[in-house]
Design a protein around this motif. Structure first.
Motif, PDB file in Angstrom:
ATOM      1  N   SER A  23      10.020  -1.360   3.090  1.00  0.00           N
ATOM      2  CA  SER A  23       9.185  -0.137   3.331  1.00  0.00           C
ATOM      3  C   SER A  23       9.777   1.161   2.988  1.00  0.00           C
ATOM      4  O   SER A  23      11.369   1.166   3.043  1.00  0.00           O
ATOM      5  N   LEU A  24       9.255   2.415   3.012  1.00  0.00           N
ATOM      6  CA  LEU A  24       9.752   3.497   2.382  1.00  0.00           C
ATOM      7  C   LEU A  24       8.918   4.730   3.111  1.00  0.00           C
ATOM      8  O   LEU A  24       7.844   4.714   2.957  1.00  0.00           O
ATOM      9  N   VAL A  25       9.726   5.615   3.672  1.00  0.00           N
ATOM     10  CA  VAL A  25       9.151   7.018   4.326  1.00  0.00           C
ATOM     11  C   VAL A  25       9.632   8.062   3.501  1.00  0.00           C
ATOM     12  O   VAL A  25      10.886   8.298   3.485  1.00  0.00           O
ATOM     13  N   TYR A  84       0.888  -1.258   0.113  1.00  0.00           N
ATOM     14  CA  TYR A  84       0.030  -0.082   0.111  1.00  0.00           C
ATOM     15  C   TYR A  84       0.842   1.344   0.106  1.00  0.00           C
ATOM     16  O   TYR A  84       2.226   1.225   0.348  1.00  0.00           O
ATOM     17  N   PHE A 132       4.203   7.240   2.895  1.00  0.00           N
ATOM     18  CA  PHE A 132       4.497   5.877   3.443  1.00  0.00           C
ATOM     19  C   PHE A 132       4.290   4.714   2.285  1.00  0.00           C
ATOM     20  O   PHE A 132       3.216   4.928   1.673  1.00  0.00           O
ATOM     21  N   GLN A 133       5.100   3.694   2.130  1.00  0.00           N
ATOM     22  CA  GLN A 133       4.799   2.782   1.202  1.00  0.00           C
ATOM     23  C   GLN A 133       5.359   1.482   1.884  1.00  0.00           C
ATOM     24  O   GLN A 133       6.385   1.458   2.565  1.00  0.00           O
ATOM     25  N   ARG A 134       4.639   0.520   1.551  1.00  0.00           N
ATOM     26  CA  ARG A 134       5.224  -0.820   2.330  1.00  0.00           C
ATOM     27  C   ARG A 134       4.816  -1.816   1.059  1.00  0.00           C
ATOM     28  O   ARG A 134       3.654  -1.710   0.820  1.00  0.00           O
ATOM     29  N   SER A 149      10.221  -8.154   2.249  1.00  0.00           N
ATOM     30  CA  SER A 149       9.348  -7.103   2.219  1.00  0.00           C
ATOM     31  C   SER A 149      10.191  -5.659   2.358  1.00  0.00           C
ATOM     32  O   SER A 149      11.422  -5.866   2.860  1.00  0.00           O
ATOM     33  N   LEU A 179       0.442   5.624   1.179  1.00  0.00           N
ATOM     34  CA  LEU A 179      -0.562   6.463   1.627  1.00  0.00           C
ATOM     35  C   LEU A 179       0.463   7.672   1.524  1.00  0.00           C
ATOM     36  O   LEU A 179       1.498   7.995   1.984  1.00  0.00           O
ATOM     37  N   TYR A 228       3.983  13.949   2.254  1.00  0.00           N
ATOM     38  CA  TYR A 228       4.514  13.039   3.456  1.00  0.00           C
ATOM     39  C   TYR A 228       3.889  11.619   2.955  1.00  0.00           C
ATOM     40  O   TYR A 228       2.659  11.482   2.875  1.00  0.00           O
ATOM     41  N   GLY A 248      13.566   7.641   3.727  1.00  0.00           N
ATOM     42  CA  GLY A 248      14.187   6.724   4.491  1.00  0.00           C
ATOM     43  C   GLY A 248      13.721   5.231   4.169  1.00  0.00           C
ATOM     44  O   GLY A 248      12.475   5.112   3.994  1.00  0.00           O
ATOM     45  N   SER A 249      14.806   4.460   4.033  1.00  0.00           N
ATOM     46  CA  SER A 249      14.434   3.147   3.373  1.00  0.00           C
ATOM     47  C   SER A 249      14.666   1.808   4.247  1.00  0.00           C
ATOM     48  O   SER A 249      15.750   1.961   5.102  1.00  0.00           O
ATOM     49  N   SER A 250      14.024   0.819   4.498  1.00  0.00           N
ATOM     50  CA  SER A 250      14.119  -0.471   5.351  1.00  0.00           C
ATOM     51  C   SER A 250      15.284  -1.161   4.656  1.00  0.00           C
ATOM     52  O   SER A 250      16.043  -1.777   5.300  1.00  0.00           O
ATOM     53  N   GLN A 296       5.081  -6.260   0.298  1.00  0.00           N
ATOM     54  CA  GLN A 296       5.643  -7.638   0.651  1.00  0.00           C
ATOM     55  C   GLN A 296       5.474  -8.610  -0.178  1.00  0.00           C
ATOM     56  O   GLN A 296       4.291  -8.655  -0.889  1.00  0.00           O
TER      57      GLN A 296
END
Lengths: 615, 1041
Positions: free
Chosen positions: B558-560, B486, B512-514, B556, B488, B510, B584-586, B516
């Motif tokens: 995620s990214l902010v 998703y 968020f993305q994630r 998986s 957002l 601003y 910012g990346s996981s 998996q």
């Protein structure tokens, strides 16, 4: 205007709520299927690491690369038809000594050893931190060091000095991306290599259980003593030699021989039983590289009918002559009753055939000495129903249940002539099947006439795999590394080199006496045959004699090339007995080239200094 | 109120007058042929030779005055006005086009970055399964190379070259504003209204850590207010193999075999064949005609307050080989509505459902057999039954080869090779105008995809042979994978105009993305009965664990992100854009996680300046300059952690042979080893790009286009360094190793060559040309070359390092050849150097290998010519690549074993050397083709240049007058042919094989070792044995009611 405020508020609040979630938490990686190096410090991780170290040995015993490096270009094995025609190219250039650093076979030992050595280093290093009972831990560390020594011994035999320091110190677990190549000062390094191998085998001798499990091959004392003896003897001929090497080799070998029952080892009565399919865990075999019959997943064979890829055994096929083109009952017949490949006979990929020396001289006596018949397949049943033949070859569970002989390979031309001359009273040929004479074999200097047998020659039977699923598959039997008969030959050699000629004679004759046995013969006949082949005079025992005897006992067990190369006998014996090699072999060929890939990846503009001389 | 409005309208309608006037330039000169129309109707007229017009209009209606090269003007007719003169300002239409940029749209006038747009009409010109194929050769700077010809096969997309060796170079896809983590194959090209490609960093920096490879923004079709419209478009085409692989005929096969090392004579069947003069071309027997069909239906409409669009599509394609096909069903819906005056909400959903058959194992073995089986053996026995094993050697008959592929044409195969995909991509938004000019927007994107792979191969039985499973029992495999994710986003937007001349537009984000992904599979053989297929794997015989094979994996990320952008324009002539993003990346270690991406760009509309305006020839001149910093997410999840696993690095094959196992007697155990070293210092690859662009329009946009120059420099390139194995780690080590640059230019030229007013004949041309030069600038280790990793400072990343093949040693050179240990008929390699820096008289890997070329095109592009005459239209789409080398693994003898010349099999035809044929191409068929054991590689390098006609279109659009009676808005019939011809290709001329790649990385049996491996879809594009290209002729119809 009021209305939209009502709608916006929830959206904004939802946004802020999601927005205020902990970013660090949102970005934290939580892998499910990935482990880190810490895993090896757990009890199960430690054991699973050891399994990987064991498993890597499958690359080194059985696959075509190592079969080729261990066999061809020696006095025993010459190029058969396929390899001679350039398929595969690496076998051709190994066989005729035009080998260069890009030879693909070199990558098997080179690329498949160091990562396992490094893992073994990690296990030895991590052991103190692992929470398992001390006794178990000691045994597992001893197994680890036993296998590490085996990897190094194999490398040193082929390449000479190899790195002990992989980037973090000698015999230390390396986790740095090291792009150097610690192989300078060859002589000093070779000395250290042997010291490390001997220290590991010595530790194994001291800490392993006496016996291996009955139906499995975990490292045990017997195997460690055998390999320790072998290493000492080998070093005794090298530039790293120590004055006590042969003596120590003698001690290790005789310790095993004299305490056979303690170590759970004994020679089998019948030579042919040592390699009989289904008898893989017999007492004579000290250590084998294991595989599970018929289970490709467990044997790491992805594509069973491929050749030379991965961890399956190709040895059963590499020495296999083309039995599928032999016409019968006569060379002029139109029938080929064995035209279909059959599981017991294997896939005739005809890489290597025996040299005339091996066939005619080493195995000069094929009657009293049962080892020729115990090592080669000479009789074939029909595999195809054609003409008068009925293919009743049934391989339910790998066993031949019914027979209709298609052809046999005679021991001598004379035998073939007389058998073929047998006539019935009505003048017709007595034998229904064909008898192929040695002059019809595909040999150097022998026949390559397609109308006789095409590419047939007696095929090595030691690795035949009756439990295979298809005749074209890689084999799935354990592959012997060390067996007691060789321990006797090592003991004899060490005795010879330490001036114990009479003991050497005795050790040789133990092996010879066993070789006389054939099932079904009376004890008196066996004794008479033993008497005919035994060595009478200690002065007959020379290094060359021991090498001849090793051929008779160990033909095809993929150790001939290092046997000769490490004993300084390769050049002399290969030149003398193998016409393939004479034109090209040079003094420097006693070591293999360091693979080009290794040098390409090494960060040093002067790569030549790492290469073995001559390449 | 409403009633009153309706009344007024009724009253107004009664007041229809004739309005007259004149349309001129600002100078007062008449504009001839300018369009005068009434908005929202089909009524309209054109100005005459004096610029005069006359039209019936009603007060309250809006008149639209337009002409190419001038700013359109509107005039709302006041009551009682009967005369209206209008002066149009000279301008370029191009500036008024709407361009989609990241997180919004802009008029082209305001764009300061490098953006190229492809219209819907262009996309639909080439009938294609996916957007990649439709876009090939259509936009400058967008390099698309096909990867094989299987139905629905993808393609490699590169925007301005490559910046990463081990990470993905694929551009970021954004679908209707939401980053799209899916395959382009899952999008129906018919649903796309426009494609906008952001190329330079000043445009892509708003996508920060994912911007470096460029961004492709896809906009789907939306509803329009007005009456509900139904549109249908569809075509059906039939294809044939475009080029067969050249193989030896019977006579050539015998000649080759007789001179080769083959010593085993001919098979009995071959001897019969020779006596009968049999000459079989297996390809002729195997290839059948293919088809491709597509049908799309859409429904659009809406009111002022809300609009909707519904669409459904069906696509099916098969190939010239049996068993390969691809079917796709798509469904989409979009609803946009307003709540009150200040709130907009919308929802859209894109759904696909596709089946592809034959993609997993079908094309491999039949193709090899079609090349390799003996041309001397009749495909059938005398009684007409199929010869199951028409081989020229007993090994193939007994071994892997076995069955004739003709079985696939005639027998009911019973096998299944299926991939089924479902993807649903949904987005919703709510937009609130908080104050005038200030908007808040929330975007939510939800992506879900599921893939099922199923294969089943029946048992081989004497009377019922199983082509894919000779000599073996049956086997089934089922795999399932899922991707979910998703996005957002919170976006604030502010637009304001100050004091007439200052316009400001600001955007903040601003997000968020994630995402998996995970998959599992199970493979089982010994299924109880063939008819069970893969539907119940428990109906099987558990002989031993060998026949069960399991696997799976998960990843998986995620990214902010934070982003801000400000656009400022002064007098609509001077434009400035500044953007800033923080990601910012996981995927990175916690200490190294956040990075910033600034960008600045400026534009100057020269043609609005007083010193340019008088120049009539120029109606658009705009200069753009931009600089920005971006990176790519070239690090896979978990890669910084180090890796211990149970993989043995071997192929899984059909038995799961890729897991490290061992056994102690009957006890089977699993082994774990280190495969990757940990590296907490891993960082992105950062690219700084400077872009200078010039947009121009001449002669009232008759000639228009743009020219771009860019220079990008990528630092901290990631590479899987192949460590020497003596480091003790078998796997490669991913690390940031150096710098590379990409420089290039792009040129787009659109011309209206003929615009005839009298008979409607027009001829327009679209040309794009571009060049990218890639160069590795430095390695951090300080070394100039790392041969093992194929890195050479000062050379392109696609460099090929090898011996130089000069030709074949000829008889006259026997003496010289002998000095190199060689003989006539063997490969002649160049003796480049030696230990003393001069040729040393021997061929040596250390001194005689060098960079012999690279795989980059020197110049590439596309050319489209369109002609219309009355209702007819005709277009030709060509595209070309010039320069660079291709690697044909077909011609590397141990690549595919199809040019080994050992006489064992029939092969791909080459001109080999014999004592009487002094060829310089291939060596003489013999055991040793060179004393250098890997010299065979050098036979596979060729000039990659080509020029192809991609498609030819001819269509007829019925006149609106005719259609009006039938209540039809639009009707066009057309015919189209694709893959029409290869006009130029040295490789094709020499080998007869198509020069476009068939796969990535090494596709051969033996790895030549110098082909970039396929990490992240990044491998060198090579030519191997793949499903051949088809040439399709299709007839289609577009209909709008």
């Amino acid at each position: 205007m009021k209305k939209w405020h009502k709608l916006v508020a929830p959206v904004l609040i939802a946004g802020m709520t999601l927005g205020s979630c902990n970013e660090d938490e949102f970005l934290r990686e939580q892998p499910f299927t990935v482990f880190s190096v810490e895993y090896f410090k757990t009890a199960s991780g430690f054991e699973n690491g050891l399994h990987a170290v064991y498993s890597g040995l499958r690359f080194l015993w059985g696959p075509e690369g190592m079969v080729s490096l261990g066999s061809v270009g020696t006095d025993e094995w010459a190029l058969a038809e396929q390899a001679r025609a350039g398929s595969p190219g690496f076998a051709l250039t190994l066989g005729n000594y035009t080998i260069d650093a890009a030879n693909g076979a070199l990558l098997t030992p080179w690329n498949r050893s160091f990562n396992n050595i490094n893992l073994a280093n990690a296990l030895v290093e991590f052991a103190p931190e692992v929470n398992i009972p001390e006794a178990t831990k000691t045994r597992l560390v001893a197994e680890t060091r036993f296998i590490r020594a085996l990897y190094y011994l194999n490398l040193v035999q082929q390449f000479g000095a190899v790195p002990l320091d992989l980037g973090s110190g000698e015999l230390k677990f390396n986790q740095s991306p090291f792009q150097g190549f610690n192989r300078l000062n060859h002589q000093e390094l070779l000395v250290k290599n042997y010291e490390a191998i001997i220290a590991d085998f010595q530790f194994a001798v001291e800490n392993l259980p006496d016996r291996r499990p009955t139906g499995a091959f975990r490292a045990a004392k017997g195997a460690a003593l055998h390999l320790l003896a072998k290493t000492y003897i080998q070093r005794g001929y090298s530039t790293a030699k120590q004055p006590t090497d042969f003596e120590r080799g003698y001690q290790a070998a005789t310790e095993l021989i004299n305490n056979r029952s303690r170590y759970g080892a004994e020679l089998l009565q019948n030579f042919a039983d040592v390699f009989r399919p289904g008898n893989d865990y017999n007492q004579e075999i000290l250590f084998s590289i294991e595989r599970v019959p018929g289970n490709f997943g467990a044997n790491e064979i992805g594509t069973p009918n491929s050749i030379g890829a991965g961890k399956g055994t190709d040895a059963h096929n590499d020495f296999c002559g083309d039995y599928t083109n032999v016409r019968a009952p006569l060379a002029s017949s139109s029938f080929v009753p064995t035209s279909t490949r059959a599981i017991p006979y294997g896939r005739p990929i005809r890489r290597f055939c025996p040299t005339p020396w091996a066939y005619f001289e080493a195995f000069a006596d094929k009657t009293n000495d049962a080892r020729y018949d115990g090592s080669f397949r000479t009789m074939y049943y029909a595999t195809t129903t054609t003409g008068p033949w009925v293919a009743t070859l049934v391989t339910a569970n790998g066993l031949v249940t019914s027979t209709d002989t298609a052809f046999i390979a005679a021991h001598t031309n004379a035998q073939a002539d007389s058998l073929n001359a047998l006539r019935n009273p009505d003048g017709t040929r007595r034998l229904k099947y064909r008898v192929v004479a040695p002059r019809e074999f595909y040999f150097i200097g022998g026949s390559i006439d397609p109308n006789l047998t095409r590419n047939y020659y007696p095929s090595l039977s030691k690795f035949e795999d009756l439990q295979n699923i298809d005749a074209n598959n890689q084999a799935t039997r354990p592959f012997p590394v060390a067996r007691l008969a060789e321990t006797y030959l090592l003991a004899a050699e060490a005795a010879l080199q330490t001036n114990r000629a009479n003991e050497a004679l005795q050790f040789i004759n133990v092996v010879k006496t066993r070789a006389a046995f054939r099932p079904g013969l009376s004890a008196a006949t066996v004794a008479a045959r033993a008497e005919r082949i035994r060595v009478r005079n200690a002065s007959e025992i020379t290094l060359d004699f021991i090498l001849d005897e090793r051929t008779r006992e160990l033909m095809g067990e993929c150790m001939r090339w290092p046997d000769l190369a490490t004993r300084g006998k390769l050049l002399e014996r290969a030149r003398k007995h193998n016409t393939d090699v004479a034109a090209n072999i040079k003094d420097f060929h006693v070591l293999r080239p360091i693979p080009r890939e290794q040098l390409d990846r090494t960060q040093d503009p002067d790569k030549a200094k790492y290469q073995n001389p001559g390449y | 109120m409403l009633v009153l409005f309706l009344c007024l309208q009724t009253w107004a309608q009664a007041q229809t007058n004739v309005l007259r006037g004149r349309v001129t330039e600002e100078s007062g000169d008449a504009i001839v042929g300018a369009s005068v129309s009434i908005k929202g109707t089909t009524r309209g007229t054109f100005t005459d030779g004096d610029g005069k017009y006359e039209i019936a209009a009603t007060a309250g209606e809006t008149l639209v005055y337009s002409f190419v090269g001038y700013t359109t003007k509107e005039y709302k007719l006041a009551s009682g006005v009967t005369m209206y003169n209008v002066a149009l300002a000279s301008s370029s239409q191009i500036l008024e086009e709407i361009v989609v940029v990241g997180y919004g749209t802009q008029k082209k006038r305001d764009v300061t970055g490098s953006v190229v747009s492809v219209s819907e009409a262009t996309l639909r010109e080439v009938p294609a399964a996916n957007l990649q194929q439709a876009l090939q050769g259509r936009a400058a700077g967008l390099e698309i190379q096909r990867v094989g010809n299987q139905p629905g096969a993808g393609a490699q997309i590169r925007i301005r070259g490559i910046r990463s060796i081990s990470g993905s170079n694929e551009p970021l896809l954004v679908l209707d504003g939401i980053p799209y983590e899916g395959s382009l194959n899952d999008i129906n090209p018919a649903d796309i209204a426009s494609v906008d490609v952001l190329k330079d960093a000043s445009a892509t920096a708003i996508y920060g850590s994912r911007g470096a490879n460029g961004v492709i923004l896809l906009t789907t079709k939306k509803g329009k207010s007005g009456s509900t419209r139904v549109a249908y478009s569809g075509y059906h085409g039939v294809g044939q193999v475009a080029n067969k692989f050249p193989t030896y005929n019977a006579e050539e096969y015998q000649a080759m075999r007789n001179i080769s090392t083959w010593g085993n004579g001919y098979m009995p069947d071959e001897i019969v064949g020779i006596s009968r003069g049999t000459d079989v071309n297996w390809q002729d027997l195997m290839y059948k005609s293919s088809f491709r069909t597509e049908h799309n239906l859409s429904l659009t409409g809406g009111s002022e307050k809300s609009t909707f669009a519904l669409g459904g599509g069906y696509y099916k394609e098969n190939t010239v080989l049996p068993g390969e096909d691809f079917t796709r069903y798509t469904f989409r819906a979009a609803i946009d509505g307003t709540v009150g005056n200040r709130i907009k909400v919308g929802l859209s959903t894109q759904n696909i459902f596709s089946y592809s058959n034959g993609s997993q194992f079908v094309s491999g073995s039949p193709l090899f057999r079609m090349m390799a089986m003996s041309p001397l053996v009749s495909p059938t026995f005398d009684d007409g039954t199929l010869n199951p094993t028409p081989w020229g050697n007993i090994d193939d008959l007994n071994g892997n080869g076995r069955y004739s592929p003709l079985m696939l044409l005639t027998e009911n195969p019973g096998w299944i090779d299926r991939v089924r995909r479902i993807r649903t991509f949904n987005s919703a938004y709510a937009e609130v105008e908080i104050l005038d000019g200030l908007k808040y927007r929330a975007n939510l994107g939800v992506n879900f995809a599921q893939q099922f792979n199923g294969t089943f191969i029946p048992q081989d039985r004497p009377l019922q042979p199983s082509f894919f499973r000779a000599g073996q029992g049956n086997t089934a495999r089922v795999g399932n994978g899922e991707t979910n994710g998703y996005t957002l986003e919170h976006i604030l937007q502010y637009d304001k105009r100050f004091k007439e001349n200052h316009t400001i537009s600001a955007t903040g984000l601003y997000s968020f993305q994630r995402s998996q992904s995970f998959d599992n599979f199970v493979q089982k053989d010994s299924i109880a009965e063939d008819f069970v297929k893969f539907y119940n794997l428990a109906l099987s015989t558990p002989i031993n664990s060998n026949n069960t094979f399991l696997g799976g994996g998960e990843s998986s990320w995620s990214l902010v992100s934070y982003m801000a952008r400000v656009n400022y324009s002064f007098k609509e002539k001077y434009l400035l854009t500044a953007t800033y993003r923080r990601d910012g990346s996981s995927r990175l270690a916690p200490t190294n996680r956040w990075f910033d991406y600034p960008a600045f760009s400026a534009g100057w509309l020269l043609s609005e300046e007083s010193f340019i305006r008088p120049i009539k020839e120029i109606n658009l001149l705009k200069l753009r300059v931009g600089w920005g910093k971006t990176s790519n997410q070239a690090i896979g999840p978990y890669q910084s952690l180090g890796l211990v696993n149970n993989s043995n690095g071997l192929g899984a094959g059909s038995t799961g042979g890729n897991i490290t196992r061992y056994n102690f007697g009957p006890t089977i155990v699993t082994g774990y080893n280190v495969v990757t070293l940990p590296n907490p210092n891993l960082s992105w690859e950062f690219t700084n790009t400077l872009n200078v662009g010039l947009d121009f329009g001449l002669y009232r946009d008759r000639i228009s286009g743009s020219l771009e120059f860019y220079n990008s420099r990528t630092q901290d390139i990631l590479y899987n360094v192949s460590l020497p194995v003596t480091s003790g780690v078998a796997g490669a080590f991913l690390t940031n190793i150096g710098e590379m640059s990409n420089k290039g230019f792009e040129f787009t030229l659109n011309t209206q060559n003929v615009v005839s007013k009298s008979n409607g004949f027009t001829w327009t041309t679209e040309l794009n040309l571009f060049r990218n030069t890639n160069k590795l600038l430095a390695l951090t280790s300080g070394v100039m070359q790392d041969i093992g990793s194929q890195l050479f400072v000062g050379y392109s990343m696609t460099s090929i390092y090898d011996f130089t093949k000069l030709g074949i040693w000829q008889i006259s050179e026997a003496e010289e050849a002998a000095r190199f240990g060689s003989s006539p008929g063997q490969i002649k390699l160049a003796d480049i150097s030696g230990p003393d820096g001069i040729p040393d008289g021997r061929i040596d890997a250390t001194y005689d290998r060098s960079v012999i070329g690279n795989m980059d095109a020197k110049l590439q592009g596309g050319l489209t010519n369109r002609f219309t005459y009355k209702g007819f239209d005709f277009s030709v789409v060509t595209f070309a690549r010039f320069g660079g080398k291709l690697v044909s693994q077909l011609h590397q003898p141990f690549g595919n074993y199809l040019t080994v010349l050992d006489g064992r099999r029939n092969e791909i035809k080459v001109d080999y050397w014999t004592p009487t044929n002094p060829s310089n191409w291939f060596p003489m068929p013999q055991a040793a083709i060179s004393p250098v054991s890997d010299a065979w590689r050098t036979l596979g390098y060729y000039d990659a240049s080509f020029l192809k006609i991609r498609s030819i279109n001819i269509g007829y659009t019925f006149s609106p007058k005719l259609l009006q009676k039938a209540q039809i808005q639009n009707l066009r019939l057309y015919g189209v042919a694709d893959n029409v011809a290869t006009l130029f290709s040295p490789f094709f001329r020499q080998t007869g094989i198509d020069p476009e790649g068939t796969g990535l990385g090494n596709q051969g049996v033996a790895n030549p070792g110098n082909i970039r491996a396929n990490n992240a879809g990044n491998g060198a594009l090579t030519v191997g044995l793949g499903t051949p290209m088809r040439r399709t002729f299709a007839m289609g119809i577009n209909l709008t009611l």
